[in-house]
Scaffold this motif. Structure first.
Motif, PDB file in Angstrom:
ATOM      1  N   UNK A  81       0.646  -1.348   0.266  1.00  0.00           N
ATOM      2  CA  UNK A  81      -0.411   0.488   0.244  1.00  0.00           C
ATOM      3  C   UNK A  81       1.121   1.007  -0.295  1.00  0.00           C
ATOM      4  N   UNK A  82       0.434   2.083  -1.401  1.00  0.00           N
ATOM      5  CA  UNK A  82       1.608   3.104  -1.433  1.00  0.00           C
ATOM      6  C   UNK A  82       1.450   4.377  -2.294  1.00  0.00           C
ATOM      7  N   UNK A  83       1.950   5.531  -2.270  1.00  0.00           N
ATOM      8  CA  UNK A  83       1.062   5.914  -3.399  1.00  0.00           C
ATOM      9  C   UNK A  83       2.523   5.807  -4.646  1.00  0.00           C
ATOM     10  N   UNK A  84       3.339   5.600  -3.926  1.00  0.00           N
ATOM     11  CA  UNK A  84       4.597   5.289  -4.932  1.00  0.00           C
ATOM     12  C   UNK A  84       5.823   3.911  -4.889  1.00  0.00           C
ATOM     13  N   UNK A  85       6.427   3.785  -5.549  1.00  0.00           N
ATOM     14  CA  UNK A  85       7.172   2.859  -5.026  1.00  0.00           C
ATOM     15  C   UNK A  85       9.054   3.416  -5.820  1.00  0.00           C
ATOM     16  N   UNK A  86       9.735   3.727  -4.897  1.00  0.00           N
ATOM     17  CA  UNK A  86      11.116   4.486  -5.172  1.00  0.00           C
ATOM     18  C   UNK A  86      12.182   3.799  -5.116  1.00  0.00           C
ATOM     19  N   UNK A  87      12.839   3.231  -5.554  1.00  0.00           N
ATOM     20  CA  UNK A  87      14.357   2.731  -5.563  1.00  0.00           C
ATOM     21  C   UNK A  87      15.383   3.729  -5.803  1.00  0.00           C
ATOM     22  N   UNK A  88      16.466   3.632  -4.442  1.00  0.00           N
ATOM     23  CA  UNK A  88      17.724   4.210  -4.282  1.00  0.00           C
ATOM     24  C   UNK A  88      18.581   3.279  -5.499  1.00  0.00           C
ATOM     25  N   UNK A  89      19.242   3.770  -6.923  1.00  0.00           N
ATOM     26  CA  UNK A  89      20.629   2.957  -7.078  1.00  0.00           C
ATOM     27  C   UNK A  89      21.076   4.594  -7.162  1.00  0.00           C
ATOM     28  N   UNK A  90      22.455   3.556  -7.700  1.00  0.00           N
ATOM     29  CA  UNK A  90      23.694   4.682  -7.716  1.00  0.00           C
ATOM     30  C   UNK A  90      23.478   5.515  -8.643  1.00  0.00           C
ATOM     31  N   UNK A  91      24.582   6.330  -8.732  1.00  0.00           N
ATOM     32  CA  UNK A  91      24.559   7.450  -9.649  1.00  0.00           C
ATOM     33  C   UNK A  91      25.755   7.795 -10.510  1.00  0.00           C
ATOM     34  N   UNK A  92      26.208   8.077 -10.854  1.00  0.00           N
ATOM     35  CA  UNK A  92      27.793   8.790 -11.572  1.00  0.00           C
ATOM     36  C   UNK A  92      27.633   9.910 -11.523  1.00  0.00           C
ATOM     37  N   UNK A  93      26.464  10.708 -11.715  1.00  0.00           N
ATOM     38  CA  UNK A  93      26.358  12.025 -11.268  1.00  0.00           C
ATOM     39  C   UNK A  93      26.103  13.278  -9.943  1.00  0.00           C
ATOM     40  N   UNK A  94      24.988  12.159  -9.164  1.00  0.00           N
ATOM     41  CA  UNK A  94      25.195  12.605  -7.668  1.00  0.00           C
ATOM     42  C   UNK A  94      25.402  11.752  -6.672  1.00  0.00           C
ATOM     43  N   UNK A  95      25.365  11.682  -5.358  1.00  0.00           N
ATOM     44  CA  UNK A  95      25.603  10.595  -5.054  1.00  0.00           C
ATOM     45  C   UNK A  95      24.783   9.234  -4.537  1.00  0.00           C
ATOM     46  N   UNK A  96      23.299   9.203  -4.832  1.00  0.00           N
ATOM     47  CA  UNK A  96      22.412   8.319  -5.811  1.00  0.00           C
ATOM     48  C   UNK A  96      21.098   9.244  -6.738  1.00  0.00           C
ATOM     49  N   UNK A  97      20.989   8.075  -6.797  1.00  0.00           N
ATOM     50  CA  UNK A  97      20.017   8.065  -8.597  1.00  0.00           C
ATOM     51  C   UNK A  97      18.507   7.527  -7.501  1.00  0.00           C
ATOM     52  N   UNK A  98      17.258   8.765  -7.904  1.00  0.00           N
ATOM     53  CA  UNK A  98      16.175   8.046  -6.903  1.00  0.00           C
ATOM     54  C   UNK A  98      14.901   7.748  -8.275  1.00  0.00           C
ATOM     55  N   UNK A  99      14.768   6.570  -8.618  1.00  0.00           N
ATOM     56  CA  UNK A  99      13.604   6.584  -9.710  1.00  0.00           C
ATOM     57  C   UNK A  99      12.287   6.205  -8.870  1.00  0.00           C
ATOM     58  N   UNK A 100      11.565   6.442  -9.262  1.00  0.00           N
ATOM     59  CA  UNK A 100       9.897   6.766  -8.588  1.00  0.00           C
ATOM     60  C   UNK A 100       8.398   6.440  -9.393  1.00  0.00           C
ATOM     61  N   UNK A 101       7.432   5.087  -9.528  1.00  0.00           N
ATOM     62  CA  UNK A 101       7.197   4.418  -9.905  1.00  0.00           C
ATOM     63  C   UNK A 101       5.649   4.969  -9.290  1.00  0.00           C
ATOM     64  N   UNK A 102       4.748   5.412  -9.765  1.00  0.00           N
ATOM     65  CA  UNK A 102       3.539   5.990  -9.548  1.00  0.00           C
ATOM     66  C   UNK A 102       2.704   4.357  -9.218  1.00  0.00           C
ATOM     67  N   UNK A 103       1.456   4.797  -7.939  1.00  0.00           N
ATOM     68  CA  UNK A 103       1.070   3.609  -7.488  1.00  0.00           C
ATOM     69  C   UNK A 103       0.019   2.816  -9.406  1.00  0.00           C
ATOM     70  N   UNK A 104      -0.409   3.855 -10.586  1.00  0.00           N
ATOM     71  CA  UNK A 104      -0.620   2.883 -11.832  1.00  0.00           C
ATOM     72  C   UNK A 104       1.042   2.343 -12.722  1.00  0.00           C
ATOM     73  N   UNK A 105       2.044   2.541 -12.048  1.00  0.00           N
ATOM     74  CA  UNK A 105       3.059   2.036 -12.823  1.00  0.00           C
ATOM     75  C   UNK A 105       3.896   2.709 -13.854  1.00  0.00           C
ATOM     76  N   UNK A 106       3.593   3.928 -13.838  1.00  0.00           N
ATOM     77  CA  UNK A 106       4.012   4.974 -14.627  1.00  0.00           C
ATOM     78  C   UNK A 106       5.095   5.775 -14.305  1.00  0.00           C
ATOM     79  N   UNK A 107       6.472   6.031 -14.590  1.00  0.00           N
ATOM     80  CA  UNK A 107       7.633   6.821 -14.284  1.00  0.00           C
ATOM     81  C   UNK A 107       7.162   8.165 -14.208  1.00  0.00           C
TER      82      UNK A 107
END
Ligand code: ZDR
Length: 280
Positions: free
Chosen positions: A42-68
């Motif tokens: 149960x949530x409004x979104x699913x968030x992944x914390x990923x490695x990044x070459x540009x910043x400290x980390x990369x954030x990738x989020x998906x809405x509850x309908x699967x759109x990004x």
């Protein structure tokens, strides 16, 4: 899959630490399954914390309908708190790569040394119609009539990396939110769909907002939306540059500074940790 449930003013997320190499085979399907409030976490979104070459980390989020979406203001405060409290970063100013560019949250510490909130440099708003994106001739979209068939509403378009349609109204109780939200979200003038903010101005320093989110429907709060509302309020000459944005889940402090950056300050809370049995 290990996850942490967090929220910012009731806009809630499943946070997955993917720094160690975890990758979902089908993240959109995983978002739909895990965000389900009966069959999943149960949530409004699913968030992944990923490695990044540009910043400290990369954030990738998906809405509850699967759109990004490109960005999420409430989730980025949660990500910053998550990283700081788990000592995955050893500094209070963190750079986060998103599809809306590099966003910079700053951890605020209380006298007890605990995280009391997060202030985020959300970058510059984009106001050109094509950047929102919105159909029509070049220029800004400020209090422009949007035809919804049986009624016409004045809309102001702002991109905070993701699209927002801000609608100022005298009284939020008069709004048929469940009907108008999806109508505006999917209006053909918004080719990428849009988040929708219904706003009543209490005074130039305080507004009340109800949010209909693209891909998630009604939510308790919207970080990028609160920023978009403040920018729209200045453009429409009905708010100051610093505004208390009151959402169903609480208050965000937003400032559209003279350097053209928008700063958002608000809380982030951790609720629980868990293990999903299997990827659906
Ligand atoms: C509005 C939002 N929750 C936030 O806090 O900024 C962002 C989520 C993404 C939104 N639903 C979109 O742009 O599709």
């Amino acid at each position: 899959m290990q996850f942490t449930k967090m929220h910012g003013l009731g806009n809630d997320f499943i946070i997955v630490n993917a720094l160690d190499g975890f990758r979902a085979a089908d993240p959109a399907a995983l978002a739909r399954a895990t965000c389900d409030r009966r069959m999943g976490v149960g949530a409004d979104g699913l968030v992944f914390i990923l490695p990044s070459t540009e910043g400290d980390v990369r954030m990738q989020i998906f809405n509850s309908d699967g759109s990004e979406p490109e960005m999420c203001g409430n989730a980025i405060r949660c990500v910053a708190k998550y990283l700081f409290e788990r000592r995955l970063v050893d500094k209070t100013t963190i750079t986060v790569e998103t599809l809306a560019g590099l966003i910079v949250p700053e951890i605020l510490l209380g006298v007890d040394g605990q995280v009391s909130g997060v202030r985020v440099d959300m970058g510059e708003p984009r106001l050109e119609r094509a950047e929102i994106p919105m159909a029509g001739p070049a220029g800004k979209v400020v209090l422009e009539p949007l035809d919804l068939g049986d009624l016409v509403l004045p809309v102001t378009g702002v991109s905070m990396g993701n699209p927002h349609c801000v609608i100022f109204l005298p009284d939020l109780d008069q709004v048929d939110f469940e009907r108008l939200g999806p109508l505006v979200e999917k209006h053909p003038d918004f080719p990428a769909r849009t988040n929708v903010e219904f706003v009543s101005v209490a005074d130039p320093g305080q507004v009340n907002v109800k949010v209909w989110e693209r891909g998630a429907g009604p939510t308790m709060a919207c970080g990028t939306g609160a920023c978009a509302v403040t920018v729209a309020g200045v453009l429409a000459r009905c708010t100051d540059r610093r505004v208390k944005v009151c959402l169903p889940g609480g208050v965000l402090d937003i400032e559209w500074a003279e350097n053209n950056h928008v700063y958002m300050t608000g809380p982030a809370e951790e609720v629980f940790e868990g293990t999903m049995r299997r990827e659906k």
